[in-house]
Structures are given as C-alpha cells and as structure tokens.
Design a protein around this motif. Sequence first.
Motif, PDB file in Angstrom:
ATOM      1  N   MET A  79       0.885  -1.159   0.000  1.00  0.00           N
ATOM      2  CA  MET A  79       0.000   0.000   0.000  1.00  0.00           C
ATOM      3  C   MET A  79       0.922   1.207   0.000  1.00  0.00           C
ATOM      4  O   MET A  79       1.629   1.451   0.968  1.00  0.00           O
ATOM      5  CB  MET A  79      -0.895  -0.016   1.238  1.00  0.00           C
ATOM      6  N   GLU A  80       0.951   1.942  -1.103  1.00  0.00           N
ATOM      7  CA  GLU A  80       1.976   2.957  -1.320  1.00  0.00           C
ATOM      8  C   GLU A  80       1.736   4.318  -0.682  1.00  0.00           C
ATOM      9  O   GLU A  80       2.665   4.943  -0.185  1.00  0.00           O
ATOM     10  CB  GLU A  80       2.205   3.143  -2.818  1.00  0.00           C
ATOM     11  N   ASP A  81       0.495   4.821  -0.725  1.00  0.00           N
ATOM     12  CA  ASP A  81       0.264   6.178  -0.238  1.00  0.00           C
ATOM     13  C   ASP A  81      -1.229   6.401   0.025  1.00  0.00           C
ATOM     14  O   ASP A  81      -2.049   5.505  -0.159  1.00  0.00           O
ATOM     15  CB  ASP A  81       0.804   7.215  -1.233  1.00  0.00           C
ATOM     16  N   TRP A  82      -1.555   7.618   0.440  1.00  0.00           N
ATOM     17  CA  TRP A  82      -2.925   7.962   0.790  1.00  0.00           C
ATOM     18  C   TRP A  82      -3.869   7.756  -0.398  1.00  0.00           C
ATOM     19  O   TRP A  82      -4.965   7.205  -0.241  1.00  0.00           O
ATOM     20  CB  TRP A  82      -2.984   9.391   1.314  1.00  0.00           C
ATOM     21  N   ALA A  83      -3.469   8.158  -1.600  1.00  0.00           N
ATOM     22  CA  ALA A  83      -4.327   8.002  -2.777  1.00  0.00           C
ATOM     23  C   ALA A  83      -4.628   6.527  -3.037  1.00  0.00           C
ATOM     24  O   ALA A  83      -5.778   6.166  -3.352  1.00  0.00           O
ATOM     25  CB  ALA A  83      -3.673   8.646  -3.996  1.00  0.00           C
ATOM     26  N   ASP A  84      -3.645   5.676  -2.896  1.00  0.00           N
ATOM     27  CA  ASP A  84      -3.811   4.238  -3.071  1.00  0.00           C
ATOM     28  C   ASP A  84      -4.787   3.689  -2.028  1.00  0.00           C
ATOM     29  O   ASP A  84      -5.699   2.915  -2.338  1.00  0.00           O
ATOM     30  CB  ASP A  84      -2.435   3.582  -2.951  1.00  0.00           C
ATOM     31  N   LEU A  85      -4.626   4.108  -0.794  1.00  0.00           N
ATOM     32  CA  LEU A  85      -5.478   3.672   0.303  1.00  0.00           C
ATOM     33  C   LEU A  85      -6.926   4.111   0.090  1.00  0.00           C
ATOM     34  O   LEU A  85      -7.858   3.318   0.231  1.00  0.00           O
ATOM     35  CB  LEU A  85      -4.934   4.240   1.619  1.00  0.00           C
ATOM     36  N   VAL A  86      -7.126   5.368  -0.263  1.00  0.00           N
ATOM     37  CA  VAL A  86      -8.471   5.890  -0.474  1.00  0.00           C
ATOM     38  C   VAL A  86      -9.146   5.174  -1.646  1.00  0.00           C
ATOM     39  O   VAL A  86     -10.328   4.808  -1.569  1.00  0.00           O
ATOM     40  CB  VAL A  86      -8.446   7.418  -0.687  1.00  0.00           C
ATOM     41  N   ALA A  87      -8.412   4.942  -2.720  1.00  0.00           N
ATOM     42  CA  ALA A  87      -8.976   4.234  -3.873  1.00  0.00           C
ATOM     43  C   ALA A  87      -9.463   2.846  -3.463  1.00  0.00           C
ATOM     44  O   ALA A  87     -10.542   2.411  -3.881  1.00  0.00           O
ATOM     45  CB  ALA A  87      -7.938   4.139  -4.987  1.00  0.00           C
ATOM     46  N   PHE A  88      -8.691   2.149  -2.640  1.00  0.00           N
ATOM     47  CA  PHE A  88      -9.115   0.835  -2.167  1.00  0.00           C
ATOM     48  C   PHE A  88     -10.377   0.962  -1.312  1.00  0.00           C
ATOM     49  O   PHE A  88     -11.358   0.235  -1.520  1.00  0.00           O
ATOM     50  CB  PHE A  88      -8.004   0.146  -1.361  1.00  0.00           C
ATOM     51  N   ALA A  89     -10.381   1.864  -0.346  1.00  0.00           N
ATOM     52  CA  ALA A  89     -11.516   2.009   0.574  1.00  0.00           C
ATOM     53  C   ALA A  89     -12.798   2.381  -0.167  1.00  0.00           C
ATOM     54  O   ALA A  89     -13.883   1.909   0.191  1.00  0.00           O
ATOM     55  CB  ALA A  89     -11.187   3.053   1.638  1.00  0.00           C
ATOM     56  N   LEU A  90     -12.683   3.202  -1.193  1.00  0.00           N
ATOM     57  CA  LEU A  90     -13.876   3.627  -1.937  1.00  0.00           C
ATOM     58  C   LEU A  90     -14.530   2.496  -2.724  1.00  0.00           C
ATOM     59  O   LEU A  90     -15.675   2.631  -3.160  1.00  0.00           O
ATOM     60  CB  LEU A  90     -13.541   4.791  -2.865  1.00  0.00           C
ATOM     61  N   ASN A  91     -13.838   1.379  -2.889  1.00  0.00           N
ATOM     62  CA  ASN A  91     -14.429   0.223  -3.552  1.00  0.00           C
ATOM     63  C   ASN A  91     -15.272  -0.631  -2.615  1.00  0.00           C
ATOM     64  O   ASN A  91     -15.960  -1.545  -3.068  1.00  0.00           O
ATOM     65  CB  ASN A  91     -13.337  -0.636  -4.195  1.00  0.00           C
ATOM     66  N   LEU A  92     -15.230  -0.339  -1.325  1.00  0.00           N
ATOM     67  CA  LEU A  92     -16.044  -1.086  -0.369  1.00  0.00           C
ATOM     68  C   LEU A  92     -17.464  -0.519  -0.380  1.00  0.00           C
ATOM     69  O   LEU A  92     -17.654   0.696  -0.515  1.00  0.00           O
ATOM     70  CB  LEU A  92     -15.429  -0.994   1.030  1.00  0.00           C
ATOM     71  N   PRO A  93     -18.483  -1.367  -0.245  1.00  0.00           N
ATOM     72  CA  PRO A  93     -19.872  -0.901  -0.322  1.00  0.00           C
ATOM     73  C   PRO A  93     -20.209   0.192   0.698  1.00  0.00           C
ATOM     74  O   PRO A  93     -19.866   0.086   1.875  1.00  0.00           O
ATOM     75  CB  PRO A  93     -20.681  -2.166  -0.036  1.00  0.00           C
ATOM     76  N   GLY A  94     -20.871   1.231   0.208  1.00  0.00           N
ATOM     77  CA  GLY A  94     -21.370   2.283   1.075  1.00  0.00           C
ATOM     78  C   GLY A  94     -20.343   3.285   1.568  1.00  0.00           C
ATOM     79  O   GLY A  94     -20.650   4.131   2.403  1.00  0.00           O
ATOM     80  N   VAL A  95     -19.119   3.226   1.072  1.00  0.00           N
ATOM     81  CA  VAL A  95     -18.074   4.150   1.519  1.00  0.00           C
ATOM     82  C   VAL A  95     -18.159   5.434   0.699  1.00  0.00           C
ATOM     83  O   VAL A  95     -18.288   5.409  -0.516  1.00  0.00           O
ATOM     84  CB  VAL A  95     -16.670   3.516   1.402  1.00  0.00           C
ATOM     85  N   VAL A  96     -18.085   6.553   1.411  1.00  0.00           N
ATOM     86  CA  VAL A  96     -18.099   7.876   0.785  1.00  0.00           C
ATOM     87  C   VAL A  96     -16.965   8.703   1.367  1.00  0.00           C
ATOM     88  O   VAL A  96     -16.436   8.387   2.434  1.00  0.00           O
ATOM     89  CB  VAL A  96     -19.446   8.604   1.010  1.00  0.00           C
ATOM     90  N   ILE A  97     -16.619   9.768   0.674  1.00  0.00           N
ATOM     91  CA  ILE A  97     -15.629  10.713   1.192  1.00  0.00           C
ATOM     92  C   ILE A  97     -16.377  11.827   1.933  1.00  0.00           C
ATOM     93  O   ILE A  97     -17.324  12.404   1.398  1.00  0.00           O
ATOM     94  CB  ILE A  97     -14.779  11.320   0.055  1.00  0.00           C
ATOM     95  N   ALA A  98     -15.958  12.088   3.151  1.00  0.00           N
ATOM     96  CA  ALA A  98     -16.558  13.143   3.959  1.00  0.00           C
ATOM     97  C   ALA A  98     -15.488  13.690   4.908  1.00  0.00           C
ATOM     98  O   ALA A  98     -14.435  13.090   5.096  1.00  0.00           O
ATOM     99  CB  ALA A  98     -17.752  12.610   4.740  1.00  0.00           C
ATOM    100  N   SER A  99     -15.782  14.811   5.511  1.00  0.00           N
ATOM    101  CA  SER A  99     -14.815  15.487   6.373  1.00  0.00           C
ATOM    102  C   SER A  99     -14.649  14.776   7.719  1.00  0.00           C
ATOM    103  O   SER A  99     -15.612  14.306   8.318  1.00  0.00           O
ATOM    104  CB  SER A  99     -15.266  16.933   6.615  1.00  0.00           C
TER     105      SER A  99
END
Length: 114
Positions: A3-23
């Motif tokens: 897992m290389e960086d924050w962008a890589d991590l966020v891309a993975f997490a966003l593939n999980l059902p019901g995950v959204v980006i929020a503050s």
Amino acid sequence: MAMEDWADLVAFALNLPGVVIASHYGHPVPKKNGRAIVAPGREAGSFCLMVSTDEKQLLLDTDPDTFWQTDHYRNYPAILVRYGRSRARVETGVRRSWWDLCSPPERRAHGPRP
C-alpha cells in the motif's frame, strides 16, 4: 505489492460498499455510516486505521514494523500504519474497520468479519 500512499489507500476504501468521502477533523476521508475508516496520519509515511482496542494491541504485538502508535493515539481506538507494507495485511485491516462500521443488517448481507 505494498500500500503505497494515501491516494492508493483511499482508492481501495472507496471500492467497499457504502463508503463515501466526507470530512473528518477537516480532512476528506473514507467513511462508512458517517464514521471514518481511515484518516491521514499526523506522522509522515503513515495513516491512521480505526480498530478496536483489543485488535490494536494484537497488531502492535504481532507486527510492530507495520503497526505502531504515538502518545497521541495511545488511548484512542486507532493505530498508525506505515505505507509500503504488505498490501494484503493493510487491506484486511481496512476491510475489518469497514465491517465494524456496518449496521447489523449490512453485516448479515456481507457475511462474517474479514
């Protein structure tokens, strides 16, 4: 592969059902049911993974090269994770954090905890 960086991590997490980006404390983070799964770490080269206190201690004891903490996180249900470590291990941690934030009907629909 790691897992290389924050962008890589966020891309993975966003593939999980019901995950959204929020503050979360002023930072955009992946959330499930209004709660953060991961957050940017306060320390360079790491991110913060939300975990139970029991699981936190197990991770610290079994893989201190990947999972660590500072005094800031000591009494908080989260652990720091270094980038560049085992992708499979990090993805499992993110999936578990996601599953822990699912509602009981969502848990039943998605099966046992990863």
